[in-house]
Write a protein that holds these residues in place. Structure first.
Motif, short mmCIF file in Angstrom:
data_model
loop_
_atom_site.label_atom_id
_atom_site.label_comp_id
_atom_site.label_asym_id
_atom_site.label_seq_id
_atom_site.Cartn_x
_atom_site.Cartn_y
_atom_site.Cartn_z
N ARG A 325 0.81 -1.22 0.00
CA ARG A 325 0.00 0.00 0.00
C ARG A 325 0.85 1.28 0.00
NH1 ARG A 325 -5.07 -1.82 0.31
NH2 ARG A 325 -5.94 0.29 0.34
N VAL A 328 -0.70 3.93 -2.32
CA VAL A 328 -2.05 4.50 -2.11
C VAL A 328 -2.03 5.99 -1.75
CG1 VAL A 328 -4.16 4.30 -0.75
CG2 VAL A 328 -3.04 2.24 -1.59
N PRO A 329 -1.17 6.42 -0.82
CA PRO A 329 -1.19 7.86 -0.48
C PRO A 329 -0.77 8.77 -1.63
CG PRO A 329 -0.01 6.58 1.18
CD PRO A 329 -0.24 5.67 0.01
N HIS A 334 -7.18 8.89 -5.04
CA HIS A 334 -7.41 7.99 -3.90
C HIS A 334 -7.89 6.61 -4.34
CE1 HIS A 334 -6.97 11.77 -2.00
NE2 HIS A 334 -8.21 12.19 -2.19
N ASP A 336 -7.96 2.69 -4.84
CA ASP A 336 -7.43 1.57 -4.05
C ASP A 336 -6.60 0.68 -4.99
OD1 ASP A 336 -7.04 -0.04 -1.76
OD2 ASP A 336 -8.51 -1.44 -2.53
N ARG A 342 -5.00 -6.67 -7.71
CA ARG A 342 -5.52 -8.02 -7.46
C ARG A 342 -6.47 -8.40 -8.60
NH1 ARG A 342 -8.86 -10.12 -3.08
NH2 ARG A 342 -9.31 -8.01 -2.44
N SER A 354 -14.55 -13.22 -14.26
CA SER A 354 -15.65 -13.05 -13.32
C SER A 354 -15.11 -12.73 -11.92
CB SER A 354 -16.56 -14.28 -13.30
OG SER A 354 -15.94 -15.33 -12.64
N HIS A 355 -13.97 -13.35 -11.59
CA HIS A 355 -13.42 -13.05 -10.27
C HIS A 355 -12.82 -11.65 -10.25
CE1 HIS A 355 -12.78 -14.69 -6.33
NE2 HIS A 355 -11.71 -13.94 -6.26
N TRP A 358 -15.69 -9.35 -9.80
CA TRP A 358 -16.19 -9.40 -8.42
C TRP A 358 -15.26 -8.61 -7.49
CZ3 TRP A 358 -15.00 -12.15 -3.66
CH2 TRP A 358 -16.06 -12.15 -2.76
N MET A 362 -16.09 -4.89 -5.25
CA MET A 362 -15.95 -4.66 -3.80
C MET A 362 -15.60 -3.20 -3.52
SD MET A 362 -16.04 -7.88 -2.50
CE MET A 362 -14.95 -8.21 -1.14
N LEU A 363 -15.15 -2.49 -4.53
CA LEU A 363 -14.71 -1.11 -4.32
C LEU A 363 -15.84 -0.13 -4.60
CD1 LEU A 363 -11.25 -1.01 -6.13
CD2 LEU A 363 -11.68 -0.82 -3.70
N PRO A 364 -16.01 0.88 -3.75
CA PRO A 364 -16.94 1.95 -4.10
C PRO A 364 -16.44 2.62 -5.39
CG PRO A 364 -16.19 2.15 -1.83
CD PRO A 364 -15.35 1.09 -2.46
N TYR A 367 -13.47 5.10 -5.70
CA TYR A 367 -12.08 4.66 -5.49
C TYR A 367 -11.70 3.54 -6.45
CZ TYR A 367 -13.38 6.86 -1.09
OH TYR A 367 -13.87 7.72 -0.15
N ARG A 400 -13.72 -2.74 -21.03
CA ARG A 400 -14.22 -1.77 -22.01
C ARG A 400 -14.54 -0.41 -21.39
NH1 ARG A 400 -17.78 -5.76 -25.93
NH2 ARG A 400 -16.08 -7.18 -26.31
N LEU B 11 -6.36 9.90 4.00
CA LEU B 11 -6.04 8.73 3.17
C LEU B 11 -6.06 7.45 3.99
CD1 LEU B 11 -3.21 10.24 0.99
CD2 LEU B 11 -5.45 9.49 0.22
N ARG B 77 -16.33 -18.18 -5.15
CA ARG B 77 -16.29 -17.03 -4.23
C ARG B 77 -15.93 -17.46 -2.81
NH1 ARG B 77 -16.20 -14.64 -8.25
NH2 ARG B 77 -17.75 -13.29 -9.18
#
Lengths: 404, 312
Positions: A325, A328-329, A334, A336, A342, A354-355, A358, A362-364, A367, A400, B11, B77
């Motif tokens: 990480r 990240v800063p 900002h 992730d 990953r 697909s993974h 997925w 998980m990220l908003p 970000y 895309r 952050l 999953r």
């Protein structure tokens, strides 16, 4: 109409697809007229003290659904097929059995399977109590599983029977199963006995070499493993003792904690350049992978790109995000970044879109992948000099999304 | 100094939030899986003997070793695994609930591990019972129950738990609609497969479906279908596959058999008939009666249409 679509159409006009659609000619005719794809001579090495020599490239069969791929591998000179009793509830063994029966050359092949018996994770040994994944570790159960495997494989014997996933010396030296395996060998159901292992490889290899009954160890071995130097010493010891070494996960496998290589050919060559390794069993799922691996095994000399990759891989640079990480800063948006890396690993190295999707979900959004502007500020902060921008760009193309 | 510090604190906060978010998704999935199991006293005669354990894509390998690769290909999953004692004899039963990426992926991994010789039972969308195992799928879940009592039929005991879990999975689910497009003639029951990637060893074939067939005169063969997002993509893949076949199969009589976006090869390695129809590629592999397969498959190509939107 998008530019992308227009370019695609223009390309089609001049391509074999266009010719096909117009009924003009069959693509690949020239290649077809030449007959088989070019045959490659695979070098062979002795399987420990067994007296058997096998080509340095073999086939881990469990992930393929294509009998044609297995047939093509055998045509190309591969003779060793590796599976396990439990893979696809036996369907992997059944598929091999059909191909081998159809070819009618069982005696020219080396077929290996593995039996998984219950273990006690607290003691690190086998268990005489059945557990969720397998029956109790008894001679009777080993025999029952072996007999069923022989039926599925449509053969009277397997060339190698492994005790599946023995990750401690204690398991390697478990006498009831050692005795059962020796009895199966005496009965002619098994030619050679082995252990397979993924964890604590050096310990297991040494234990198998010292145990005397084992002919071969199938081990996870690749450029990115942290235990590779200890493993190199252990397989040198194994060679002295006459223990054959079969390498798996040679190109990183799909395990998260193994660093994923980007140059598959160089990774396979790195493993096979160890003379102590008898053969490697990459799990191939496409004809392209097969051809790539055949080419790598036929010529283990490294070109400049492969040398550089191995040098970098040894330093674990450029392979995989370590999730430190540090980047990240530095990101003005900002983002992730480790999560994007990953997702890039799942999409690019595993081909598991697909993974990847997925993981991204998980990220908003604010970000996530969409907001990265590919400014590459983060690259300077990465202690592993990971090509973050390139990986994000690939990920955007895959899903895309506009690049910026 | 202060704005710099503030920036770092912000952050750090965002980072924590993201980790929390990711952790929360995992927790939610765990809770969903636990909610599918009977709570204490809900299923008479069943007693949970060990606390449920969970494995994700990060550590599935530790649970099922080399088999993990294939599960990951099918969009794995998370798996819940729990041990039970069932019945008066406290027979040990392990329950595993695998959550896959979608109902289609759940069907895919279920079908990969099924054998056509095992008759289907009506639990979930479909299940089967074989020796000490009962497996079924419903929604995005592939559920596996294993008993280690080998000396008697544990089918009824396993079915009891299986039905409980299947009822807890809410929603109406059916088998993938694409499978309804396959002809019935000579079909082998329960041989349908869905393969999400590298279908027939080709990286440009994703999301392939296939079914096994047996004909007295022609032997065993497979029919297959691959849907694409549009006809251009299908034609692109068809051209690549044609090129591949012509290189690999030592074909005879290709010239006579080749037609626009159709290809029928007769070779010593087995016959192949392939068609490209709109956004679909389909065909037959294997068997020893190219003419019969060609007639059937070309007729299939003329009548086949992609189904409308489905839950898959």
């Amino acid at each position: 109409m998008s530019l992308d679509r227009m370019e695609r159409r223009q390309f089609l006009k001049s391509s074999s697809i266009g010719m096909l659609a117009a009924g003009c000619a069959w693509p690949g005719r020239a290649a077809a007229q030449t007959g088989k794809a070019q045959e490659i001579k695979l070098p062979t090495r002795p399987l420990g003290r067994t007296g058997v020599k096998i080509p340095i490239l073999s086939f881990g069969v469990m992930n393929t659904d294509s009998p044609d791929l297995i047939k093509r591998a055998l045509e190309a000179g591969i003779i060793h097929l590796d599976t396990a009793h439990g893979y696809l509830r036996g369907n992997s063994e059944t598929a091999i059995g059909r191909v081998v029966k159809e070819r009618g050359d069982r005696d020219k092949l080396i077929i290996a399977t593995k039996v998984w018996l219950a273990r006690d994770h607290q003691t690190g040994g086998f268990s005489t109590q059945a557990s969720g994944r397998g029956p109790a570790a008894t001679a009777e159960n080993l025999n029952q599983m072996l007999n069923l495997s022989l039926t599925r494989l449509q053969t009277d014997y397997v060339d190698i029977l492994y005790l599946h996933s023995c990750d401690t010396a204690q398991m390697v030296n478990y006498e009831p199963l050692m005795n059962a395996a020796v009895a199966a060998r005496k009965a002619g159901k098994v030619r050679f006995i082995g252990v397979s292992c993924h964890g604590r490889v050096p310990e297991v290899v040494r234990a198998a070499a010292d145990a005397k009954i084992y002919d071969v160890a199938e081990i996870a071995f690749n450029l990115q493993r942290e235990d590779k130097e200890d493993t190199e010493k252990a397989i040198a010891y194994a060679k002295e003792k006459g223990l054959g070494i079969v390498a798996m996960k040679t190109q990183g496998g799909k395990r998260r904690d193994e660093k994923v290589p980007m140059n598959h050919k160089a990774s396979l060559k790195w493993v096979l350049r160890h003379e102590e390794v008898t053969t490697a069993i990459p799990g191939m799922t496409t004809f392209d992978q097969l051809e790539l691996n055949l080419a790598a095994a036929a010529d283990l000399d490294l070109d400049e790109e492969e040398k550089n990759y191995i040098k970098l891989g040894s330093l674990q640079i450029g392979a995989m995000c370590q999730s430190c990480r540090a980047c990240v800063p530095t990101c003005p948006q900002h983002v992730d970044i480790p999560t994007l890396m990953r997702a890039a690993m799942y999409a690019g190295s595993y081909g598991n879109l697909s993974h990847a999707e997925w993981t991204l979900s998980m990220l908003p959004e604010q970000y996530g992948l969409q907001v990265c502007g590919l400014c590459e500020t983060c690259i300077a902060a990465c202690p592993h000099q990971l090509n973050i921008g390139g990986k994000v760009a690939e990920l955007k193309k895959t899903f895309r999304l506009p690049l910026a | 100094m202060m704005p710099h510090l503030l920036k770092h604190l912000t952050l750090a906060g965002i980072t924590s939030l993201l980790l929390l978010n990711s952790g929360r998704a995992q927790e939610n999935l765990q809770q969903t899986l636990v909610s599918l199991l009977p709570q204490k006293g809900e299923l008479a005669g069943w007693r949970q003997t060990y606390e449920a354990r969970f494995f994700t894509a990060d550590d599935l390998f530790e649970y099922i070793n080399g088999a993990a690769d294939l599960y990951l290909q099918y969009g794995f999953r998370m798996v819940l695994t729990a041990d039970y004692a069932a019945g008066a004899d406290s027979n040990g039963v392990t329950v595993e609930i695998y959550t896959m990426a979608s109902p289609l992926h759940a069907f895919g991994i279920y079908a990969a591990e099924r054998s056509p010789s095992e008759p289907a039972i009506a639990i979930g969308v479909e299940g089967y019972h074989s020796a000490n195992v009962l497996n079924f799928y419903k929604g995005p879940y592939y559920v596996k129950l294993t008993s280690f009592t080998l000396d008697r039929d544990m089918g009824p005991v396993l079915a009891e738990m299986a039905r409980f879990i299947a009822d807890r999975i809410k929603g109406h689910f059916t088998a993938p609609e694409m499978l309804t497009l396959f002809p019935q003639q000579d079909a082998i029951l329960h041989s349908e497969r869905y393969i999400p990637s590298d279908f027939y060893g080709q990286s440009y074939f994703q999301n392939g479906y296939r079914r096994d067939y047996r004909n007295n005169a022609c032997g065993d063969f497979q029919l297959f279908l691959i849907p694409f997002s549009d006809s251009l993509e299908a034609r692109d893949a068809f051209a690549k596959y044609s090129e591949f076949l012509l290189k690999q199969k030592h074909p005879q009589n290709v010239k006579a058999a080749g037609e626009n976006l159709r290809l029928a090869l007769h070779s010593s390695e087995g016959d192949v008939v392939v068609f490209c129809q709109g956004a679909l590629i389909g065909g037959a592999l294997g068997g020893s009666c190219r003419q019969m397969l060609k007639t059937r498959v070309y007729h299939w190509a003329e009548t086949i249409r992609l189904p409308g939107p489905s839950p898959y």
